[in-house]
Design an enzyme around this catalytic site. Structure first.
Site, mmCIF file in Angstrom:
data_model
loop_
_atom_site.group_PDB
_atom_site.id
_atom_site.type_symbol
_atom_site.label_atom_id
_atom_site.label_comp_id
_atom_site.label_asym_id
_atom_site.label_seq_id
_atom_site.Cartn_x
_atom_site.Cartn_y
_atom_site.Cartn_z
ATOM 1 C CG ASN A 140 -0.363 0.022 2.506
ATOM 2 O OD1 ASN A 140 0.667 -0.618 2.718
ATOM 3 N ND2 ASN A 140 -0.925 0.775 3.411
ATOM 4 C CD GLU B 142 4.180 -1.759 13.495
ATOM 5 O OE1 GLU B 142 2.993 -1.445 13.693
ATOM 6 O OE2 GLU B 142 5.079 -1.526 14.312
ATOM 7 C CB CYS C 75 -2.538 0.226 7.985
ATOM 8 S SG CYS C 75 -1.145 1.322 8.256
ATOM 9 C CD GLU D 118 8.395 -1.583 12.498
ATOM 10 O OE1 GLU D 118 8.183 -0.866 11.526
ATOM 11 O OE2 GLU D 118 8.653 -2.793 12.406
HETATM 12 P P1 NAD Z 1 0.219 -9.424 3.047
HETATM 13 O O1 NAD Z 1 0.260 -9.903 4.448
HETATM 14 O O2 NAD Z 1 -0.528 -10.232 2.050
HETATM 15 O O3 NAD Z 1 1.689 -9.274 2.446
HETATM 16 C C1 NAD Z 1 2.665 -8.464 3.053
HETATM 17 C C2 NAD Z 1 4.042 -8.990 2.708
HETATM 18 O O4 NAD Z 1 4.202 -10.279 3.296
HETATM 19 C C3 NAD Z 1 4.282 -9.180 1.218
HETATM 20 O O5 NAD Z 1 5.611 -8.818 0.923
HETATM 21 C C4 NAD Z 1 4.087 -10.674 1.024
HETATM 22 O O6 NAD Z 1 4.778 -11.202 -0.082
HETATM 23 C C5 NAD Z 1 4.648 -11.205 2.328
HETATM 24 N N1 NAD Z 1 4.156 -12.536 2.713
HETATM 25 C C6 NAD Z 1 2.964 -13.107 2.413
HETATM 26 N N2 NAD Z 1 2.915 -14.357 2.937
HETATM 27 C C7 NAD Z 1 4.069 -14.557 3.592
HETATM 28 C C8 NAD Z 1 4.612 -15.641 4.337
HETATM 29 N N3 NAD Z 1 3.928 -16.774 4.515
HETATM 30 N N4 NAD Z 1 5.841 -15.507 4.873
HETATM 31 C C9 NAD Z 1 6.533 -14.366 4.718
HETATM 32 N N5 NAD Z 1 6.090 -13.308 4.006
HETATM 33 C C10 NAD Z 1 4.862 -13.405 3.464
HETATM 34 O O7 NAD Z 1 -0.323 -7.949 3.119
HETATM 35 P P2 NAD Z 1 -0.657 -6.965 1.910
HETATM 36 O O8 NAD Z 1 -1.923 -7.433 1.286
HETATM 37 O O9 NAD Z 1 0.566 -6.785 1.095
HETATM 38 O O10 NAD Z 1 -0.908 -5.585 2.694
HETATM 39 C C11 NAD Z 1 -2.136 -5.202 3.216
HETATM 40 C C12 NAD Z 1 -2.164 -5.404 4.712
HETATM 41 O O11 NAD Z 1 -1.101 -4.695 5.333
HETATM 42 C C13 NAD Z 1 -3.435 -4.860 5.342
HETATM 43 O O12 NAD Z 1 -3.917 -5.786 6.271
HETATM 44 C C14 NAD Z 1 -2.963 -3.601 6.050
HETATM 45 O O13 NAD Z 1 -3.733 -3.203 7.155
HETATM 46 C C15 NAD Z 1 -1.593 -4.007 6.471
HETATM 47 N N6 NAD Z 1 -0.766 -2.834 6.754
HETATM 48 C C16 NAD Z 1 -0.451 -2.571 8.056
HETATM 49 C C17 NAD Z 1 0.314 -1.450 8.373
HETATM 50 C C18 NAD Z 1 0.689 -1.134 9.798
HETATM 51 O O14 NAD Z 1 1.548 -0.280 9.984
HETATM 52 N N7 NAD Z 1 0.102 -1.770 10.787
HETATM 53 C C19 NAD Z 1 0.763 -0.617 7.345
HETATM 54 C C20 NAD Z 1 0.413 -0.925 6.030
HETATM 55 C C21 NAD Z 1 -0.340 -2.041 5.738
#
Ligand code: NAD
Length: 480
Positions: free
Chosen positions: A150, A248, A282, A461
């Site tokens: 995002n 996060e 997020c 963080e």
């Molecule tokens: P996601 O969890 O699908 O993917 C995030 C990252 O994790 C990607 O690089 C992906 O390739 C990797 N990943 C996926 N499966 C994995 C595994 N089994 N092992 C290791 N890595 C793995 O999330 P997304 O769809 O890319 O992002 C959206 C989500 O991120 C939403 O839930 C949003 O709320 C959250 N988000 C949170 C924050 C925060 O600061 N809390 C900030 C931005 C986004």
């Protein structure tokens, strides 16, 4: 078609598998590049190079490490337009937003931690004049950093910069959906002469490349931003290996509006906090609670304002909402809009796909959507949608709105609009979120702790919290 490469040991490298993954421009749905489909072998190469350079990197005088980060910041700044175009094409966000927020913030992440590490200190404790304790803070070794789609470069560098500043080496994986700016960062690191192996950037899927990073025994800590389910999977692998974890995760943030707020300012900001970056932040406030006294006025003014937002080509300066990041996410959002109707919600505006004319006719666009009439505990109000969809719900009392605000499994951020100072402080201490914004949204001071409660994450963080996470504290006790 160009194929991007991994960045391992300071060199742009093809993947061990020789397989590639298509990357789409969400505003047209066309494939515009390919990234390595990396696996455990690529991660192993990166770990070996990081291990080799770690003693030299961690023992460099801090001002030299800081100097590398400043150089990287300067080079990103110099290439701001190129980075912003890449972010826009990868993610679908408006170009003006990438230029004014995403890329400048990535620059700031490097500058901030280059400076913060110069001020970083540790504690000492005199124990009854019998012994002197001091705390040594040393880098952990090799860090795994995994980020979402995002805010691609913004969040990628938010992890990499403090980890490097503290003297660690890093193996980082951007989202496979938005890898382009991470690739450009590899080129910048080469130009900045960052020693090979200090930062390694591995592209690929989460379940293969990401999982190989999480499970590698030589990687001592994982900093992850992404979905709650993925966080759970990562924790299950990393926790039994006793890795340090910073997670996060997702959110379902309440935006609480009291009748005594500054209405004009609240309305302007609420449009932003609902739909900025297509609602794919997020920290967006997706559950809007409005004191009943002003509910009708808010509803009418808000909907009128939202209807004026322009959805379309992210390259145009007057676009408010660009494309949804991927077909899969686009379908997920439409599923939730349909669910909201099935749960009895009334769509006040939006709710449909947008089909712009011209170059974006096949892109994935959705109207900003406002829904009312849903119970606070239905699925639409409890599950993370992460798109341009908000619900509005009236409330009568502070107790009632606090209960509804705290009712989800998430606890990332909240927004409160009131001119009553006592109420603002009272609610801030009772609302279960890691961040509380009073009469504002998205004001970010990088010195503050950032993170969520409940299923929104573990750890904090930002500022000193980040430098503490990326170092091991050792107590040294000297008898007097
Ligand atoms: P996601 O969890 O699908 O993917 C995030 C990252 O994790 C990607 O690089 C992906 O390739 C990797 N990943 C996926 N499966 C994995 C595994 N089994 N092992 C290791 N890595 C793995 O999330 P997304 O769809 O890319 O992002 C959206 C989500 O991120 C939403 O839930 C949003 O709320 C959250 N988000 C949170 C924050 C925060 O600061 N809390 C900030 C931005 C986004």
């Amino acid at each position: 078609m160009d194929k991007l490469k991994n960045y391992i040991n300071g060199i742009l490298t093809t993947p061990y598998s020789n397989n590639y993954i298509n990357v789409h421009d969400p505003s047209t749905s066309e494939v515009f590049t390919m990234i390595p489909d990396s696996n455990a072998e690529d991660v192993q190469l990166a770990v070996e190079s990081a291990e080799k350079v770690f003693p030299e990197w961690s023992e460099l005088p801090v001002e030299i490490r800081s100097g590398y980060l400043m150089k990287i910041a300067e080079l990103i700044k110099k290439n701001l337009d190129k980075f912003a175009h890449a972010e826009c094409m990868d993610n679908g966000k408006p170009l003006w937003l990438a230029k004014s927020v995403d890329i400048p913030r990535a620059v700031k992440n490097f500058e901030f931690f280059a400076s913060a590490v110069m001020q970083f200190s540790s504690e000492s404790h005199m124990s009854d004049n019998v012994a002197l304790n001091y705390t040594l803070r040393q880098p952990l070794g090799i860090i795994g950093a995994i980020s979402p789609w995002n805010l691609p470069l913004y969040l990628f560098t938010w992890k990499i910069a403090p980890a490097l500043a503290a003297g660690n080496c890093v193996i980082a994986k951007p989202s496979e959906i938005t890898p382009l700016t991470a690739f450009l960062l590899s080129e910048i690191c080469i130009e900045a002469n960052l020693p090979g192996g200090v930062l390694n950037i591995i592209h690929g899927y989460g379940h293969t490349a990401g999982s190989a990073i999480v499970s590698h025994p030589k990687i001592k800590a994982i900093t992850f931003t992404g979905g709650t389910k993925t966080g759970e999977t990562i924790a299950k692998i990393a926790a039994p290996m006793f890795k340090k974890l910073s997670l996060e995760l997702g959110g379902k943030n309440p935006n609480i509006i009291f009748a005594d707020c500054n209405f004009t300012e609240m309305l302007e900001t609420t449009v932003q906090s609902s739909f900025r970056n297509q609602g794919e932040i997020c920290l967006c406030g997706s559950r809007i609670f409005v004191e009943r006294k002003i509910y009708e006025k808010f509803k009418n003014d808000f909907v009128e304002r939202v209807k004026k937002l322009k959805v379309g080509d992210p390259l145009k300066d007057d676009t408010d909402l660009g494309a949804i990041v991927s077909k899969q996410h686009f379908e997920k959002i439409l599923y939730y809009i349909d669910l909201a109707e099935k749960e009895g919600g009334k769509i006040l505006c939006g709710g449909k796909q947008v089909k712009p004319e011209g170059r974006c006719k096949d892109g994935w666009f959705i109207e900003p959507t406002v829904i009312e009439g849903l119970p606070f505990d239905c699925r639409t109000n409890q599950e993370e949608i992460f798109g341009p969809v908000v619900t509005i719900t009236p409330f009568e009392t502070e107790e009632e709105v606090l209960m509804m605000a705290n009712s989800t499994e998430y606890g990332l951020a909240s927004i409160i609009w009131t001119e009553n100072l006592s109420r603002a402080h009272r609610l801030s201490s009772k609302i279960k979120t890691g961040i509380v914004w009073i009469n504002c949204w998205m004001h970010r001071d990088l010195r503050t702790p950032f993170g969520g409660m409940k299923n929104s994450g573990v750890g904090r963080e930002g500022g000193e919290e980040a430098l503490r996470f990326f170092t091991e504290a050792r107590n040294v006790c000297v008898k007097m």
